[in-house]
Scaffold this active site. Structure first.
Site, PDB file in Angstrom:
ATOM      1  N   LYS A   1      86.984   0.555 -85.872  1.00  0.00           N
ATOM      2  CA  LYS A   1      85.980  -0.424 -85.441  1.00  0.00           C
ATOM      3  C   LYS A   1      86.397  -1.852 -85.749  1.00  0.00           C
ATOM      4  CE  LYS A   1      81.621   2.056 -85.197  1.00  0.00           C
ATOM      5  NZ  LYS A   1      80.201   1.993 -85.578  1.00  0.00           N
TER       6      LYS A   1
ATOM      7  N   LYS B   1      87.598  11.667 -78.219  1.00  0.00           N
ATOM      8  CA  LYS B   1      86.217  12.095 -78.459  1.00  0.00           C
ATOM      9  C   LYS B   1      85.291  11.526 -77.383  1.00  0.00           C
ATOM     10  CE  LYS B   1      83.751   9.932 -81.491  1.00  0.00           C
ATOM     11  NZ  LYS B   1      83.041   9.317 -82.614  1.00  0.00           N
TER      12      LYS B   1
ATOM     13  N   LYS C   1      79.942   6.930 -76.901  1.00  0.00           N
ATOM     14  CA  LYS C   1      79.150   5.935 -76.182  1.00  0.00           C
ATOM     15  C   LYS C   1      79.922   4.645 -75.991  1.00  0.00           C
ATOM     16  CE  LYS C   1      76.704   5.752 -80.587  1.00  0.00           C
ATOM     17  NZ  LYS C   1      75.577   6.367 -81.253  1.00  0.00           N
TER      18      LYS C   1
HETATM   19  P1  TYM Z   1      76.888   8.464 -84.945  1.00  0.00           P
HETATM   20  O1  TYM Z   1      75.648   7.688 -84.698  1.00  0.00           O
HETATM   21  O2  TYM Z   1      78.177   7.924 -84.437  1.00  0.00           O
HETATM   22  O3  TYM Z   1      76.738   9.918 -84.362  1.00  0.00           O
HETATM   23  C1  TYM Z   1      75.607  10.724 -84.696  1.00  0.00           C
HETATM   24  C2  TYM Z   1      76.024  12.172 -84.834  1.00  0.00           C
HETATM   25  O4  TYM Z   1      76.605  12.654 -83.619  1.00  0.00           O
HETATM   26  C3  TYM Z   1      77.864  13.249 -83.906  1.00  0.00           C
HETATM   27  N1  TYM Z   1      78.773  13.030 -82.758  1.00  0.00           N
HETATM   28  C4  TYM Z   1      79.475  13.993 -82.161  1.00  0.00           C
HETATM   29  N2  TYM Z   1      79.533  15.316 -82.380  1.00  0.00           N
HETATM   30  C5  TYM Z   1      80.334  16.040 -81.570  1.00  0.00           C
HETATM   31  N3  TYM Z   1      81.078  15.508 -80.572  1.00  0.00           N
HETATM   32  C6  TYM Z   1      81.050  14.175 -80.314  1.00  0.00           C
HETATM   33  N4  TYM Z   1      81.768  13.654 -79.304  1.00  0.00           N
HETATM   34  C7  TYM Z   1      80.209  13.352 -81.131  1.00  0.00           C
HETATM   35  N5  TYM Z   1      79.931  12.027 -81.144  1.00  0.00           N
HETATM   36  C8  TYM Z   1      79.055  11.843 -82.160  1.00  0.00           C
HETATM   37  C9  TYM Z   1      78.346  12.529 -85.153  1.00  0.00           C
HETATM   38  O5  TYM Z   1      79.327  13.281 -85.834  1.00  0.00           O
HETATM   39  C10 TYM Z   1      77.064  12.391 -85.936  1.00  0.00           C
HETATM   40  O6  TYM Z   1      76.772  13.587 -86.632  1.00  0.00           O
HETATM   41  N6  TYM Z   1      77.853   7.357 -89.737  1.00  0.00           N
HETATM   42  C11 TYM Z   1      77.038   8.184 -88.839  1.00  0.00           C
HETATM   43  C12 TYM Z   1      75.546   7.975 -89.001  1.00  0.00           C
HETATM   44  C13 TYM Z   1      75.023   8.153 -90.376  1.00  0.00           C
HETATM   45  C14 TYM Z   1      74.841   9.385 -91.061  1.00  0.00           C
HETATM   46  C15 TYM Z   1      74.266   9.056 -92.313  1.00  0.00           C
HETATM   47  C16 TYM Z   1      75.091  10.710 -90.718  1.00  0.00           C
HETATM   48  C17 TYM Z   1      74.593   7.164 -91.210  1.00  0.00           C
HETATM   49  N7  TYM Z   1      74.129   7.713 -92.366  1.00  0.00           N
HETATM   50  C18 TYM Z   1      73.954  10.028 -93.259  1.00  0.00           C
HETATM   51  C19 TYM Z   1      74.789  11.685 -91.668  1.00  0.00           C
HETATM   52  C20 TYM Z   1      74.218  11.356 -92.911  1.00  0.00           C
HETATM   53  C21 TYM Z   1      77.416   7.850 -87.409  1.00  0.00           C
HETATM   54  O7  TYM Z   1      77.942   6.807 -87.116  1.00  0.00           O
HETATM   55  O8  TYM Z   1      77.021   8.787 -86.503  1.00  0.00           O
END
Ligand code: TYM
Length: 343
Positions: free
Chosen positions: A121, A204, A207
């Site tokens: 990022k 992957k 978005k």
């Molecule tokens: P984020 O917002 O990028 O994504 C949310 C969740 O979706 C999953 N994900 C995917 N799983 C499978 N295939 C994909 N292509 C894919 N894209 C996204 C992510 O693995 C995630 O589970 N840092 C985290 C948010 C967060 C969080 C937390 C998660 C903040 N605090 C505490 C768990 C616990 C994030 O950026 O997810």
């Protein structure tokens, strides 16, 4: 010091999603669908729209407010029930930000620079990244540990952040000679923990991909879903009879994994039906399954979005319930660290 015994902590599941743009099929299969399935078990379930994480990169204020509600709508549309789970947005429970500061003093700068999400990022000009983007994983650890959560369901891409959460918990317990934080288990399970781009099986589904054809958005209608699947990159070979035969075929494997995850089957069950057939037959079948599973979710999301006041009411109630769990754990953490509490 004895090893932390997670059995001394009550089972509690926490997870979060950033409201930083439209959600994708990856978020649904890797996260939301599993969040819903984990409800009603032994563990309490706490789910969060992590808006403080979203602002580590620039967000337009009016758009952000809408996206926070949209993410909450996606949770509910995917089956997260506010009567069974705590659902709220992070910025409404100040314990997250307070705990994150405490963890900023526990975590080491070097740990943060090693995070691949930061490197991705921040890009080439990392000196110009926000300080929040660097400290992002300490806030994530705070999300989880402020509830003493024992398990966190996420997609594969969050594995490194969860390892860091465990490192912070272990260092805190060690430095202060306590067994205050659990060593949280990552739940990275199922066939859809890494849903790949429809245009490139080595990337992957995300978005932030500039190509909209690379992903299925939770707001796509049936025509868009069918068209994106029809145009998805594949190879010319027929489908094999078992998962082994997909090893070196990333695009084919991705589509079969998506099918299996959507229809709650194993990859081998799906392949047993399609063995020997080409993508000319498989893609329409996948489109049908995808439309049938996604259409009710898209519809429910837009129904929820038609009543923003109701979303806000759900989130406010969730924030009260989250706060009631978080506050005593935060207070105890301050006590352990020697901060003086006067009220
Ligand atoms: P984020 O917002 O990028 O994504 C949310 C969740 O979706 C999953 N994900 C995917 N799983 C499978 N295939 C994909 N292509 C894919 N894209 C996204 C992510 O693995 C995630 O589970 N840092 C985290 C948010 C967060 C969080 C937390 C998660 C903040 N605090 C505490 C768990 C616990 C994030 O950026 O997810």
């Amino acid at each position: 010091m004895s090893e932390p015994q997670n059995s001394t902590f009550r089972p509690r599941i926490f997870s979060g999603i950033q409201p930083s743009g439209g959600l994708t099929l990856g978020n649904y299969l890797g996260a939301l669908k599993r969040f819903a399935a984990l409800q009603g078990g032994e563990a309490e379930t706490i789910y969060c729209v992590v808006d403080l994480h979203a602002i580590t990169v620039w967000q337009e204020p009016e758009q952000l407010r809408m996206r926070i509600r949209e993410a909450a709508a996606a949770f509910m549309a995917a089956g997260v029930d506010p009567a069974k789970s705590v659902l709220f947005n992070q910025s409404q429970v100040s314990a997250h930000a307070e705990m994150a500061w405490l963890f900023n003093t526990v975590a080491r700068v070097g740990w943060m620079y090693r995070m691949t999400q930061f490197k991705d990022k921040a890009g080439k000009n990392s000196e110009n990244a926000s300080l929040g983007l660097l400290a992002y994983p300490a806030l994530m650890a705070a999300d989880i540990l402020t509830y003493q959560a024992t398990a966190v369901p996420v997609g594969e891409d969050q594995k490194q952040h969860l390892e860091l959460t465990r490192d912070i918990a272990a260092k805190f317990n060690h430095d202060y000679k306590v067994d205050h934080f659990p060593i949280t288990q990552p739940l990275i399970e199922g066939v859809a923990t890494r849903v790949m781009s429809l245009r490139d099986g080595s990337k992957k589904m995300s978005k932030s991909d500039p190509s909209d054809a690379s992903r299925i958005n939770l707001t796509d209608d049936a025509d868009a879903i069918a068209q994106k699947i029809r145009k998805a990159r594949t190879d010319a070979d027929p489908l094999p009879g078992s998962a082994d035969g997909l090893k070196d075929r990333p695009e084919a494997r991705n589509l079969v994994n998506i099918y299996a995850a959507l229809s709650d089957e194993t990859v081998d069950q799906v392949l047993a039906r399609f063995e020997g057939q080409g993508f000319g037959a498989f893609k329409p079948a996948l489109a049908e399954v995808a439309v049938a599973s996604m259409a009710p979710i898209t519809k429910a999301m837009s129904d929820y979005m038609a009543d923003p006041a109701e979303i806000d009411r759900v989130l406010a109630d969730g924030a009260d319930r989250a706060e009631a769990i978080a506050r005593p754990i935060l207070d105890r953490t301050k006590d352990i660290m020697g901060l003086l509490r006067t009220r």
